[in-house]
Design a protein around this motif. Structure first.
Motif, PDB file in Angstrom:
ATOM      1  N   ARG A  46     -82.490 -34.193  82.364  1.00 13.12           N
ATOM      2  CA  ARG A  46     -82.224 -32.992  81.561  1.00 13.12           C
ATOM      3  C   ARG A  46     -82.697 -31.729  82.275  1.00 13.12           C
ATOM      4  NH1 ARG A  46     -86.751 -31.849  77.320  1.00 13.12           N
ATOM      5  NH2 ARG A  46     -88.471 -33.151  78.024  1.00 13.12           N
ATOM      6  N   PHE A  47     -83.629 -31.868  83.200  1.00 12.00           N
ATOM      7  CA  PHE A  47     -84.069 -30.688  83.946  1.00 12.00           C
ATOM      8  C   PHE A  47     -83.144 -30.386  85.114  1.00 12.00           C
ATOM      9  CE2 PHE A  47     -88.225 -32.431  82.412  1.00 12.00           C
ATOM     10  CZ  PHE A  47     -88.382 -31.487  81.415  1.00 12.00           C
ATOM     11  N   VAL A  58     -76.392 -30.507  79.992  1.00 15.02           N
ATOM     12  CA  VAL A  58     -76.973 -31.841  80.055  1.00 15.02           C
ATOM     13  C   VAL A  58     -75.967 -32.851  79.500  1.00 15.02           C
ATOM     14  CG1 VAL A  58     -78.932 -33.242  79.356  1.00 15.02           C
ATOM     15  CG2 VAL A  58     -79.222 -30.790  79.669  1.00 15.02           C
ATOM     16  N   THR A 100     -95.046 -33.183  67.116  1.00 15.34           N
ATOM     17  CA  THR A 100     -94.093 -32.246  67.711  1.00 15.34           C
ATOM     18  C   THR A 100     -94.735 -31.696  68.965  1.00 15.34           C
ATOM     19  OG1 THR A 100     -94.986 -30.637  66.214  1.00 15.34           O
ATOM     20  CG2 THR A 100     -92.760 -31.361  65.745  1.00 15.34           C
ATOM     21  N   LYS A 126    -100.176 -27.324  78.528  1.00 15.05           N
ATOM     22  CA  LYS A 126     -98.750 -27.142  78.267  1.00 15.05           C
ATOM     23  C   LYS A 126     -98.139 -26.134  79.206  1.00 15.05           C
ATOM     24  CE  LYS A 126     -98.091 -28.552  73.556  1.00 15.05           C
ATOM     25  NZ  LYS A 126     -97.692 -28.172  72.221  1.00 15.05           N
ATOM     26  N   THR A 127     -96.856 -26.328  79.437  1.00 16.72           N
ATOM     27  CA  THR A 127     -96.169 -25.375  80.284  1.00 16.72           C
ATOM     28  C   THR A 127     -94.834 -25.036  79.639  1.00 16.72           C
ATOM     29  OG1 THR A 127     -95.541 -24.899  82.534  1.00 16.72           O
ATOM     30  CG2 THR A 127     -94.976 -27.075  81.729  1.00 16.72           C
ATOM     31  N   ASP A 128     -94.356 -23.850  79.940  1.00 17.79           N
ATOM     32  CA  ASP A 128     -93.076 -23.433  79.386  1.00 17.79           C
ATOM     33  C   ASP A 128     -91.966 -24.124  80.171  1.00 17.79           C
ATOM     34  OD1 ASP A 128     -91.016 -22.179  78.182  1.00 17.79           O
ATOM     35  OD2 ASP A 128     -91.398 -20.195  79.023  1.00 17.79           O
ATOM     36  N   MET A 149     -88.732 -23.469  80.219  1.00 19.22           N
ATOM     37  CA  MET A 149     -87.586 -22.683  80.693  1.00 19.22           C
ATOM     38  C   MET A 149     -87.689 -22.373  82.186  1.00 19.22           C
ATOM     39  SD  MET A 149     -86.089 -22.967  77.975  1.00 19.22           S
ATOM     40  CE  MET A 149     -84.555 -22.169  78.402  1.00 19.22           C
ATOM     41  N   LYS A 172     -87.085 -25.553  84.216  1.00 27.12           N
ATOM     42  CA  LYS A 172     -85.679 -25.898  84.402  1.00 27.12           C
ATOM     43  C   LYS A 172     -85.049 -25.014  85.477  1.00 27.12           C
ATOM     44  CE  LYS A 172     -81.418 -27.223  82.710  1.00 27.12           C
ATOM     45  NZ  LYS A 172     -80.750 -28.145  81.850  1.00 27.12           N
ATOM     46  N   ARG A 213     -94.065 -19.581  73.294  1.00 25.63           N
ATOM     47  CA  ARG A 213     -93.203 -20.431  74.135  1.00 25.63           C
ATOM     48  C   ARG A 213     -93.755 -21.849  74.207  1.00 25.63           C
ATOM     49  NH1 ARG A 213     -92.224 -16.054  78.877  1.00 25.63           N
ATOM     50  NH2 ARG A 213     -90.573 -14.908  77.818  1.00 25.63           N
ATOM     51  N   ALA A 214     -95.061 -21.945  74.414  1.00 30.44           N
ATOM     52  CA  ALA A 214     -95.624 -23.278  74.614  1.00 30.44           C
ATOM     53  C   ALA A 214     -95.920 -23.980  73.300  1.00 30.44           C
ATOM     54  CB  ALA A 214     -96.892 -23.184  75.455  1.00 30.44           C
ATOM     55  N   GLU A 215     -96.260 -23.223  72.261  1.00 27.97           N
ATOM     56  CA  GLU A 215     -96.857 -23.849  71.084  1.00 27.97           C
ATOM     57  C   GLU A 215     -96.061 -23.705  69.798  1.00 27.97           C
ATOM     58  OE1 GLU A 215     -99.449 -25.712  70.927  1.00 27.97           O
ATOM     59  OE2 GLU A 215    -100.469 -25.429  72.833  1.00 27.97           O
ATOM     60  N   MET A 245     -93.695 -25.268  68.489  1.00 29.23           N
ATOM     61  CA  MET A 245     -93.436 -26.507  67.729  1.00 29.23           C
ATOM     62  C   MET A 245     -94.713 -27.003  67.066  1.00 29.23           C
ATOM     63  SD  MET A 245     -92.730 -26.571  70.943  1.00 29.23           S
ATOM     64  CE  MET A 245     -93.296 -26.463  72.488  1.00 29.23           C
ATOM     65  N   ALA A 246     -95.837 -26.851  67.770  1.00 33.82           N
ATOM     66  CA  ALA A 246     -97.103 -27.281  67.187  1.00 33.82           C
ATOM     67  C   ALA A 246     -97.436 -26.411  65.977  1.00 33.82           C
ATOM     68  CB  ALA A 246     -98.215 -27.191  68.227  1.00 33.82           C
ATOM     69  N   ASP A 252     -95.344 -27.481  63.112  1.00 35.04           N
ATOM     70  CA  ASP A 252     -95.811 -28.769  62.630  1.00 35.04           C
ATOM     71  C   ASP A 252     -97.022 -28.567  61.710  1.00 35.04           C
ATOM     72  OD1 ASP A 252     -95.730 -31.511  62.497  1.00 35.04           O
ATOM     73  OD2 ASP A 252     -97.154 -31.767  64.149  1.00 35.04           O
ATOM     74  N   CYS A 257     -82.481 -22.133  74.055  1.00 35.15           N
ATOM     75  CA  CYS A 257     -83.530 -22.828  74.804  1.00 35.15           C
ATOM     76  C   CYS A 257     -83.382 -24.330  74.647  1.00 35.15           C
ATOM     77  CB  CYS A 257     -84.906 -22.455  74.278  1.00 35.15           C
ATOM     78  SG  CYS A 257     -85.452 -20.847  74.775  1.00 35.15           S
ATOM     79  N   THR A 297     -82.864 -27.425  77.555  1.00 35.94           N
ATOM     80  CA  THR A 297     -83.847 -28.465  77.857  1.00 35.94           C
ATOM     81  C   THR A 297     -83.573 -29.741  77.070  1.00 35.94           C
ATOM     82  OG1 THR A 297     -85.261 -27.385  76.244  1.00 35.94           O
ATOM     83  CG2 THR A 297     -85.750 -26.977  78.544  1.00 35.94           C
TER      84      THR A 297
END
Ligand code: HEM
Lengths: 357, 125
Positions: free
Chosen positions: A148-149, A154, A172, A231-233, A235, A238, B55-57, B59-60, B63, B108, B112
């Motif tokens: 997917r990347f 995709v 999530t 965590k990393t973005d 976007m 990709k 951007r990173a969080e 979804m958290a 949730d 987005c 992905t």
């Protein structure tokens, strides 16, 4: 010691990526140059290694791979051996299929047990097979999901894999079952080497290193997905990945260090691959006990490296010496003939001998 | 090489399989990160938290909001950045500012291949 040595090596690799990509910020090296190099080394190294294997001759069929040689005696029924010891191409395709897809020969793995008194028993041991299968299939699934990347748009297959893999919708972003299963399987494979004394005795750094390396890849990937600070973005990730495969590499801002650690470990895995035991990926296709039909009783197989031998048949020998033999009263196959015919016969047989050479 | 008739096709299949993304993308336009339609900057300067954090969080955060809502009903989420309270709601809060899902969330997520299942039940604004 061997395990600790390999662990230190993997930790050192992680530190290299953290210092290089994270602190010094040379993202271009870790995000573009090393990955390209890794793919090149992997593909070329793989091909060279397989070709070098292809150069070694395989002398003959191994008649007793698992079952009794087919058609040897009427008591051995052919149907028992259609997969274990097949004589036909189709049977071999079946045997290879089950070997590669289901690890059939690992399924036959046995364990030796000492019982009371001088009594040894071989019992079946399926754990290694189970966890090995689990590891390989989850690895494949993760590898495919990662497409997917590298694709835009995709393709549906990968989206479907993604959805199936996260079907329980825990957490999530949703927890992938394959990430959990691969950790379980890797844990078993590592503990087996560490805790079973006999296996530990024969384990080398070359066995521990790939295990730790893959564990490192999996953990860095999962940290990047689930755990706050790592965590990393996705976007810019990709964008980087697409840049690589479209040959217009860019290193966008906003990619976390964890990603570079992940990518660096993957690159090291790819570079290490062709030089290591991991080449069993290609090797399994070339296993002579699996990929040759057992048809030595039906077909003549000539040893490919046979040196052309100069031989002199009895017929030619008799032709040359018939006269003397008859004079000496020795028995001959062909009776002595007229003078003229004999010489011409001699020449003809000489020609034959030369042709055979 | 022995068995070249089998080994060479095998190697070609291997190389094609492994280099799949390289040839799959041949001839397609260079990839760029999709443009997002952001809320009018005159009205809203920031998201609920900093852009990097969102951007990173996001979804958290959603949730967490869902858990809060299901247990205690709507609560107020205090945003240090905006010095303002937000209602813990997907539709009423996020989608109030980001009112066009297709031009924001989906852009987005499609890139992905994430497919939030929230919209199985929740109404898309
Ligand atoms: C053999 C190679 C690789 C293995 C075994 C591997 C393994 C993993 C695993 C287990 C995860 C956890 C989440 C998941 O299962 O998707 C993950 C996540 C991730 N991997 Fe890999 N990886 C590999 C190669 C790569 C490469 C080449 C990239 C470069 C684009 C990459 C980028 C990522 C990213 C960005 C994530 C986070 C995904 C997310 O947050 O949803 N991985 N990886």
């Amino acid at each position: 010691m061997k395990a600790i040595y390999s662990l230190i090596l993997v930790v050192a690799l992680i530190l290299i990526a953290i210092v290089g990509a994270g602190l010094l910020g040379i993202g271009y090296l870790f995000g573009v140059i090393i990955p390209y190099l890794a793919v090149l080394v992997f593909v070329v190294g793989f091909v060279v290694r397989v070709v070098s294997w292809g150069r070694s001759p395989v002398p003959f069929r191994i008649p007793t791979t698992c079952g009794q040689a087919r058609k040897s005696l009427p008591m051995f029924k052919d149907k028992w051996n259609r997969l274990d010891n097949p004589g036909t191409k189709l049977g071999v395709v079946g045997r290879m299929f089950f070997e590669i897809v289901l690890f059939r020969s690992l399924f036959r793995n046995t364990r030796v047990e000492m019982h009371q008194g001088p009594h040894i028993a071989y019992s079946s041991s399926k754990w290694l097979w189970l966890f090995a299968l689990m590891f390989h299939f989850t690895f494949l699934l993760i590898f495919l999901r990662h497409m997917r990347f590298f694709t835009e748009p995709v393709p549906g297959v990968f989206v479907m894999m993604d959805q199936m893999d996260s079907m329980f919708q825990i957490l999530t972003p949703a927890l992938y079952l394959s990430s959990v299963l691969i950790l379980v399987a890797l844990g078993y494979l590592l503990l087996r080497r560490l805790l079973v004394p006999t296996v530990r005795y024969i384990s080398q750094p070359a066995d521990y290193f790939p295990l730790f390396l893959i564990i490192g890849i999996v953990i860095s990937g999962m940290l990047m997905r689930y755990i706050g600070v790592f965590k990393t973005d996705l976007m810019p990730v990709k964008e980087l990945a697409m840049g690589l495969v479209q040959f217009s590499p860019t290193v966008p801002d906003g990619i976390g260090t964890t990603f570079y650690v992940h990518l660096f470990l993957v690159s090291v895995l790819l570079i290490y691959f062709p030089f290591s035991k991991l080449m069993h990926l290609g090797g399994v296709f070339l296993s002579p006990t699996r990929n040759l039909p057992n048809d030595s009783r039906e077909k003549r197989h000539v040893n490919p490296w046979n040196y052309p031998v100069k031989f002199h048949t009895y017929e030619a020998y008799e032709d040359e010496n018939r006269k003397a033999m008859v004079e000496a009263g020795l028995p001959v196959e062909k009776p002595l003939e007229e003078e003229t015919e004999e010489t011409s016969g001699e020449e003809a047989s000489d020609d034959n001998a030369e042709k055979k050479e | 090489m022995y068995d070249a008739k089998k080994i060479i096709p095998g190697l070609i299949i291997f190389a094609l399989f492994f280099t799949f993304p390289f040839w799959f993308n041949l001839g397609t336009a260079a990839y760029t990160t999709p443009e997002l339609e952001l809320p009018d900057p005159e009205e809203h300067e920031h998201c609920i938290e900093s852009t990097e954090y969102m951007r990173a969080e996001h979804m958290a955060m959603l949730d967490e909001w869902r858990d809060i809502y299901v247990r205690d009903g709507y609560q107020e989420y205090w945003s240090e950045l905006n010095q303002e309270y937000f209602l813990t709601s997907l539709t009423k809060t996020c989608m109030d500012c980001h009112s066009d899902k297709e031009k924001f969330c989906d852009r987005c997520h499609e890139a992905t291949a994430v497919d939030p299942y929230c919209w199985d039940c929740h109404i898309e604004p």
